[in-house]
Design a protein around this motif. Structure first.
Motif, PDB file in Angstrom:
ATOM      1  N   UNK A 137       0.847  -1.187   0.000  1.00 58.00           N
ATOM      2  CA  UNK A 137       0.000   0.000   0.000  1.00 58.00           C
ATOM      3  C   UNK A 137       0.881   1.234   0.000  1.00 58.00           C
ATOM      4  N   UNK A 138       0.541   2.188   0.858  1.00 57.89           N
ATOM      5  CA  UNK A 138       1.360   3.389   0.968  1.00 57.89           C
ATOM      6  C   UNK A 138       2.756   3.043   1.443  1.00 57.89           C
ATOM      7  N   UNK A 139       3.738   3.812   0.992  1.00 63.87           N
ATOM      8  CA  UNK A 139       5.116   3.526   1.383  1.00 63.87           C
ATOM      9  C   UNK A 139       5.915   4.813   1.498  1.00 63.87           C
ATOM     10  N   UNK A 140       7.054   4.702   2.156  1.00 60.75           N
ATOM     11  CA  UNK A 140       7.986   5.816   2.304  1.00 60.75           C
ATOM     12  C   UNK A 140       9.386   5.269   2.065  1.00 60.75           C
TER      13      UNK A 140
ATOM     14  N   UNK B 208       0.701  -2.742   4.286  1.00 65.57           N
ATOM     15  CA  UNK B 208       0.086  -3.784   3.474  1.00 65.57           C
ATOM     16  C   UNK B 208      -1.117  -3.187   2.751  1.00 65.57           C
ATOM     17  N   UNK B 209      -1.420  -3.663   1.564  1.00 66.53           N
ATOM     18  CA  UNK B 209      -2.547  -3.109   0.817  1.00 66.53           C
ATOM     19  C   UNK B 209      -3.874  -3.391   1.515  1.00 66.53           C
ATOM     20  N   UNK B 210      -4.843  -2.525   1.294  1.00 67.08           N
ATOM     21  CA  UNK B 210      -6.154  -2.736   1.898  1.00 67.08           C
ATOM     22  C   UNK B 210      -6.918  -3.838   1.156  1.00 67.08           C
ATOM     23  N   UNK B 211      -6.728  -3.928  -0.146  1.00 65.98           N
ATOM     24  CA  UNK B 211      -7.329  -5.005  -0.941  1.00 65.98           C
ATOM     25  C   UNK B 211      -6.255  -6.058  -1.198  1.00 65.98           C
ATOM     26  N   UNK B 212      -6.661  -7.278  -1.234  1.00 62.56           N
ATOM     27  CA  UNK B 212      -5.734  -8.389  -1.497  1.00 62.56           C
ATOM     28  C   UNK B 212      -4.561  -8.381  -0.510  1.00 62.56           C
ATOM     29  N   UNK B 213      -4.884  -8.209   0.743  1.00 63.09           N
ATOM     30  CA  UNK B 213      -3.872  -8.134   1.800  1.00 63.09           C
ATOM     31  C   UNK B 213      -2.962  -9.354   1.796  1.00 63.09           C
ATOM     32  N   UNK B 214      -3.507 -10.488   1.444  1.00 66.31           N
ATOM     33  CA  UNK B 214      -2.724 -11.721   1.411  1.00 66.31           C
ATOM     34  C   UNK B 214      -1.557 -11.617   0.439  1.00 66.31           C
ATOM     35  N   UNK B 215      -1.739 -10.853  -0.644  1.00 64.40           N
ATOM     36  CA  UNK B 215      -0.663 -10.682  -1.610  1.00 64.40           C
ATOM     37  C   UNK B 215       0.484  -9.887  -0.997  1.00 64.40           C
TER      38      UNK B 215
END
Length: 64
Positions: free
Chosen positions: A3-6, A28-35
């Protein structure tokens, strides 16, 4: 994968050259967190290694 990163880059002078540190902090991404769980760490490592390689080439070209 993430997801967001720095991204962070720190360069400091040493007696014999320079020291370069790169880092990435990511969510971690909000969608497809498992990925993100499955591949996020590998992707972040690849990003950091790529940044280091690019910086090495840039410094080598600047001193040539």
């Amino acid at each position: 994968m993430i997801g967001g990163y720095r991204l962070g880059v720190e360069v400091s002078a040493r007696d014999t050259g320079s020291w370069l540190v790169v880092a990435i902090d990511y969510e971690l991404p909000s969608r497809h967190r498992w990925l993100g769980v499955a591949l996020g760490r590998s992707y972040a490592r690849w990003c950091c290694e790529r940044m280091l390689q690019d910086a090495q080439h840039a410094f080598a070209a600047a001193t040539a």
